[in-house]
Write an enzyme that holds these catalytic residues in place. Structure first.
Site, PDB file in Angstrom:
ATOM      1  N   LYS A 173       0.928  -1.097  -0.032  1.00 31.98           N
ATOM      2  CA  LYS A 173      -0.100  -0.034  -0.146  1.00 31.98           C
ATOM      3  C   LYS A 173       0.870   1.237   0.109  1.00 31.98           C
ATOM      4  O   LYS A 173       1.579   1.571   1.146  1.00 31.98           O
ATOM      5  CB  LYS A 173      -1.123   0.092   1.201  1.00 31.98           C
ATOM      6  CG  LYS A 173      -2.328   0.629   1.053  1.00 31.98           C
ATOM      7  CD  LYS A 173      -2.267   2.131   0.653  1.00 31.98           C
ATOM      8  CE  LYS A 173      -1.864   2.970   2.055  1.00 31.98           C
ATOM      9  NZ  LYS A 173      -1.690   4.445   1.648  1.00 31.98           N
ATOM     10  N   GLU A 246       9.389   1.262  10.984  1.00 32.85           N
ATOM     11  CA  GLU A 246      10.268   2.279  10.668  1.00 32.85           C
ATOM     12  C   GLU A 246       9.814   3.533  10.633  1.00 32.85           C
ATOM     13  O   GLU A 246       9.316   3.947   9.711  1.00 32.85           O
ATOM     14  CB  GLU A 246      11.077   2.028   9.244  1.00 32.85           C
ATOM     15  CG  GLU A 246      11.709   0.563   8.998  1.00 32.85           C
ATOM     16  CD  GLU A 246      12.937   0.173   9.807  1.00 32.85           C
ATOM     17  OE1 GLU A 246      13.636   1.489   9.742  1.00 32.85           O
ATOM     18  OE2 GLU A 246      13.299  -0.693  10.320  1.00 32.85           O
ATOM     19  N   CYS A 280      14.344  10.377   6.880  1.00 36.23           N
ATOM     20  CA  CYS A 280      13.858   9.890   8.213  1.00 36.23           C
ATOM     21  C   CYS A 280      15.464   9.968   8.839  1.00 36.23           C
ATOM     22  O   CYS A 280      15.113  10.301  10.030  1.00 36.23           O
ATOM     23  CB  CYS A 280      13.516   8.562   8.658  1.00 36.23           C
ATOM     24  SG  CYS A 280      14.578   7.431   7.474  1.00 36.23           S
ATOM     25  N   GLU A 378      10.507  16.288  14.980  1.00 33.25           N
ATOM     26  CA  GLU A 378      10.886  15.794  13.503  1.00 33.25           C
ATOM     27  C   GLU A 378      10.380  16.952  12.716  1.00 33.25           C
ATOM     28  O   GLU A 378       9.109  17.335  12.684  1.00 33.25           O
ATOM     29  CB  GLU A 378      10.322  14.549  13.181  1.00 33.25           C
ATOM     30  CG  GLU A 378      11.045  14.235  11.678  1.00 33.25           C
ATOM     31  CD  GLU A 378      10.415  12.875  11.332  1.00 33.25           C
ATOM     32  OE1 GLU A 378       9.402  12.680  11.368  1.00 33.25           O
ATOM     33  OE2 GLU A 378      11.297  11.917  10.794  1.00 33.25           O
TER      34      GLU A 378
HETATM   35  P1  NAD Z   1       2.515   8.567   7.404  1.00 31.67           P
HETATM   36  O1  NAD Z   1       2.599   7.749   8.628  1.00 31.67           O
HETATM   37  O2  NAD Z   1       1.440   9.679   7.375  1.00 31.67           O
HETATM   38  O3  NAD Z   1       2.040   7.537   6.340  1.00 31.67           O
HETATM   39  C1  NAD Z   1       2.720   6.547   5.875  1.00 31.67           C
HETATM   40  C2  NAD Z   1       1.945   5.361   5.146  1.00 31.67           C
HETATM   41  O4  NAD Z   1       0.799   4.963   6.265  1.00 31.67           O
HETATM   42  C3  NAD Z   1       0.959   5.788   4.188  1.00 31.67           C
HETATM   43  O5  NAD Z   1       0.856   5.003   2.976  1.00 31.67           O
HETATM   44  C4  NAD Z   1      -0.318   6.099   4.735  1.00 31.67           C
HETATM   45  O6  NAD Z   1      -1.610   5.908   3.616  1.00 31.67           O
HETATM   46  C5  NAD Z   1      -0.478   5.198   5.638  1.00 31.67           C
HETATM   47  N1  NAD Z   1      -1.444   5.067   6.853  1.00 31.67           N
HETATM   48  C6  NAD Z   1      -2.064   6.227   7.177  1.00 31.67           C
HETATM   49  N2  NAD Z   1      -2.829   6.132   8.556  1.00 31.67           N
HETATM   50  C7  NAD Z   1      -2.891   4.809   8.751  1.00 31.67           C
HETATM   51  C8  NAD Z   1      -3.556   3.816   9.454  1.00 31.67           C
HETATM   52  N3  NAD Z   1      -4.293   4.038  10.105  1.00 31.67           N
HETATM   53  N4  NAD Z   1      -3.222   2.351   8.913  1.00 31.67           N
HETATM   54  C9  NAD Z   1      -2.363   1.982   8.365  1.00 31.67           C
HETATM   55  N5  NAD Z   1      -1.797   2.740   7.323  1.00 31.67           N
HETATM   56  C10 NAD Z   1      -1.969   4.054   7.466  1.00 31.67           C
HETATM   57  O7  NAD Z   1       3.937   9.122   7.193  1.00 31.67           O
HETATM   58  P2  NAD Z   1       4.305   9.822   5.886  1.00 31.67           P
HETATM   59  O8  NAD Z   1       3.774  11.178   6.172  1.00 31.67           O
HETATM   60  O9  NAD Z   1       3.945   9.211   4.707  1.00 31.67           O
HETATM   61  O10 NAD Z   1       5.805   9.818   5.898  1.00 31.67           O
HETATM   62  C11 NAD Z   1       6.652  10.587   6.540  1.00 31.67           C
HETATM   63  C12 NAD Z   1       7.283   9.933   7.940  1.00 31.67           C
HETATM   64  O11 NAD Z   1       7.760   8.594   7.623  1.00 31.67           O
HETATM   65  C13 NAD Z   1       8.139  10.606   8.712  1.00 31.67           C
HETATM   66  O12 NAD Z   1       8.069  10.696  10.258  1.00 31.67           O
HETATM   67  C14 NAD Z   1       9.576   9.884   8.360  1.00 31.67           C
HETATM   68  O13 NAD Z   1      10.454  10.137   9.524  1.00 31.67           O
HETATM   69  C15 NAD Z   1       9.178   8.568   8.273  1.00 31.67           C
HETATM   70  N6  NAD Z   1       9.968   7.570   7.896  1.00 31.67           N
HETATM   71  C16 NAD Z   1      10.862   6.791   8.226  1.00 31.67           C
HETATM   72  C17 NAD Z   1      11.637   5.973   7.708  1.00 31.67           C
HETATM   73  C18 NAD Z   1      12.543   4.860   8.306  1.00 31.67           C
HETATM   74  O14 NAD Z   1      13.249   3.884   7.979  1.00 31.67           O
HETATM   75  N7  NAD Z   1      12.480   5.002   9.614  1.00 31.67           N
HETATM   76  C19 NAD Z   1      11.819   6.071   6.283  1.00 31.67           C
HETATM   77  C20 NAD Z   1      11.117   6.991   5.585  1.00 31.67           C
HETATM   78  C21 NAD Z   1      10.172   7.727   6.348  1.00 31.67           C
END
Ligand code: NAD
Length: 514
Positions: A173, A246, A280, A378
């Site tokens: 997804k 992650e 991240c 962040e």
């Molecule tokens: P997000 O949590 O808003 O969304 C991530 C994904 O989760 C999307 O596909 C979204 O549709 C889905 N999602 C949202 N609500 C959900 C739910 N209730 N249940 C299941 N899935 C759901 O994150 P974002 O804004 O897309 O990404 C940015 C974040 O990702 C930052 O905090 C960044 O640090 C983190 N990130 C972490 C890593 C790592 O490896 N640690 C790498 C890249 C990004």
């Protein structure tokens, strides 16, 4: 200032759709359908039906499919980079390196090494000498993978490759902000001729992600925010489904007095501004010791002023757009909060007025402290706050004063001193005299401590996290019965008591290592 919402839900003929806009130009890119809970459950069921055949294939055969995906990716790199650049607004060079080159390395590494990394392990037993132990790494079944928008290609492909190499089927997804990248990935896997339903993509927003978590997958691999990570951990806890999380970071950079200041300044600028700070493991805060602080800061500011920003994607731009409008608001709030509490902006500090799209100028701040959100939360944008510290001990203390613990960097000419400082930092990984490279090292496990996540991806540990380990106990000697089976007797009790003494309280026991 109100932002245009690039992703707008709409009801069309009873089915929900999302509109997608290019962050660099605000041009409408199209729309995607939101997969319903039924769609997701059906995809998982199809994956489950395909999995027995996929896992029965040899590592070599699965590897050949993955290498075919890689070869197609190399051949179509420009077209895929077009999609990545349009969806994210990042410069083409960043799409080619951290997304496409990284993906090719992942495909190659797991295609060629999964067999070795997942081979059975024979263990010598210290006590039960009549038995042999073999650890077997078995695929889990169907893995649900949920990914963010900042590296929409690599962060979707890399966990998928690991899950597939281990013999699982995948339902991905992708982020609703960058869905066309996820669809391009599905197309690539289809062109490579993977058997039907081994790798599937369902598009949609958080509701689709939540449906995937509740769909009966055997594992969830999530990359995204702490906020969503908590929801996923709760849902997985209820369903007793394992998950890897992650999550976000607030990575500190410690600049020691003996650092090569030119290298440290260049590293800080790249670490904070690559991918417009939407990494991240971006360098999100700097602690520099007082004697070198002024020289370091002046060089950082000079280098930052040289950066070129804009929607160009042909290699002559250093900083692209902010991919998500909600993130741009957070960046603006963090800078405003810091200024209100006494911070000074040395360069940047605002949305870039030269462009229509979502751009924030590369920003260097000083006179910052931990009262400010920009040092605690962040930011995920092109901001580099620099705090001057007395010494390295204070730097380590402040680095650890955080709910996050993803990665960190230490800058010193003395590698062993760097290693000692690294061991004192509560983070999933630390780099000495460099930054943001750990995820790109295929052999290195990657992940965080504290609120930065649970579990590891990549390398042997990460690959094994897509398996369950099966303990297989085999006989070395066989009799008609074992000593401790029925019937119980006073004789056996006496033997056990003598063995207890012999093993744990006698010189012979010590000799045997008990
Ligand atoms: P997000 O949590 O808003 O969304 C991530 C994904 O989760 C999307 O596909 C979204 O549709 C889905 N999602 C949202 N609500 C959900 C739910 N209730 N249940 C299941 N899935 C759901 O994150 P974002 O804004 O897309 O990404 C940015 C974040 O990702 C930052 O905090 C960044 O640090 C983190 N990130 C972490 C890593 C790592 O490896 N640690 C790498 C890249 C990004």
């Amino acid at each position: 200032m109100a932002l245009l919402q690039p992703v707008t839900p709409r009801e069309l003929h009873g089915r929900r759709k999302l509109e997608v806009f290019a962050p660099a130009t605000l041009e409408r890119l199209g729309e995607i359908e939101v997969a319903s809970a039924d769609d997701v459950r059906e995809a998982v069921a199809r994956g489950r039906a395909a999995q027995a055949d996929w896992s029965a294939r040899s590592f070599e055969e699965r590897g050949r499919f993955l290498l075919r995906v890689r070869d197609l990716l190399v051949d179509q790199a420009d077209a895929i980079a077009d999609v990545i650049c349009r969806d994210t607004g990042k410069p083409r060079l960043e799409a080619m390196t951290s997304e496409i080159l990284g993906a090719c390395d992942s495909l190659t590494f797991y295609a060629k090494n999964a067999k070795r990394l997942l081979r059975d392990e024979k263990k010598r037993l210290h006590l039960m000498k009549t038995k042999k132990l073999v650890l077997s790494y078995r695929p889990m079944g169907v893995v649900g993978i949920i990914t963010p928008w900042n590296f929409p290609f690599l962060l979707a492909l890399n966990p998928s490759v690991q899950a597939l190499a281990a013999g699982n089927c995948v339902v991905l997804k992708p982020s609703e902000i960058t869905p066309f990248v996820g669809l391009a990935l599905a197309e690539l896997f289809a062109q490579a001729g993977l058997p039907a339903n081994v790798f599937q993509v369902v598009t949609g927003d958080g509701a689709t992600g939540a449906a995937l978590v509740d769909s009966g997958c055997d594992k969830i691999s999530f990359t995204g925010s702490v906020r969503t990570g908590r929801k996923i951990a709760e849902a997985c806890g209820r369903a007793l489904v394992p998950c890897t999380l992650e999550l976000g970071g607030k990575d500190p950079m410690i600049v020691c007095g003996d650092a090569d200041l030119e290298r440290a300044a260049r590293g800080a600028v790249w670490g904070a501004f690559t991918n417009a700070g939407q990494v991240c493991m971006s360098t999100e805060r700097v602690y520099v010791v007082e004697p070198v602080a002024q020289a370091f800061t002046e060089r950082v500011v000079a280098l930052t002023r040289e950066l070129r920003q804009g929607p160009e994607t042909e290699g002559d731009v250093d900083l692209g757009a902010i991919t998500s409008p909600a993130q741009l608001e957070i960046i603006e709030q963090h800078v405003a909060d810091a200024l209100a509490k006494g911070a000074k902006v040395l360069t940047g500090g605002r949305r870039n007025p030269a462009f229509k799209g979502l751009f924030f100028e590369p920003t260097v701040l000083v006179d910052v402290n931990h009262e400010m959100a920009i040092m605690r939360e962040e930011t995920f944008g092109p901001c580099l706050p620099i705090q001057v510290v007395r010494d390295e001990d204070e730097a380590v203390r402040l680095a650890n004063e955080s709910v996050y613990g993803l990665q960190a960097s230490v800058w010193t000419r003395d590698s062993w001193k760097g290693k000692r400082l690294a061991n004192r930092i509560a983070a999933g990984g630390v780099v000495v005299d460099d930054c943001i490279i750990t995820y790109g090292i295929a052999e290195s496990p990657f992940g965080g401590v504290k609120e930065s996540g649970i579990g590891r991806v990549n390398g042997e540990l990460g690959l094994k996290s897509y398996c369950h380990v099966q303990s297989i106990v085999l006989p070395r000697l066989r009799g008609k019965r074992e000593l401790l089976w029925y019937p119980y007797s006073a004789k056996t009790l006496g033997l056990v008591k003598r063995a207890l003494h012999l093993l744990y309280r006698s010189p012979l026991g010590k000799l045997l290592g008990s």
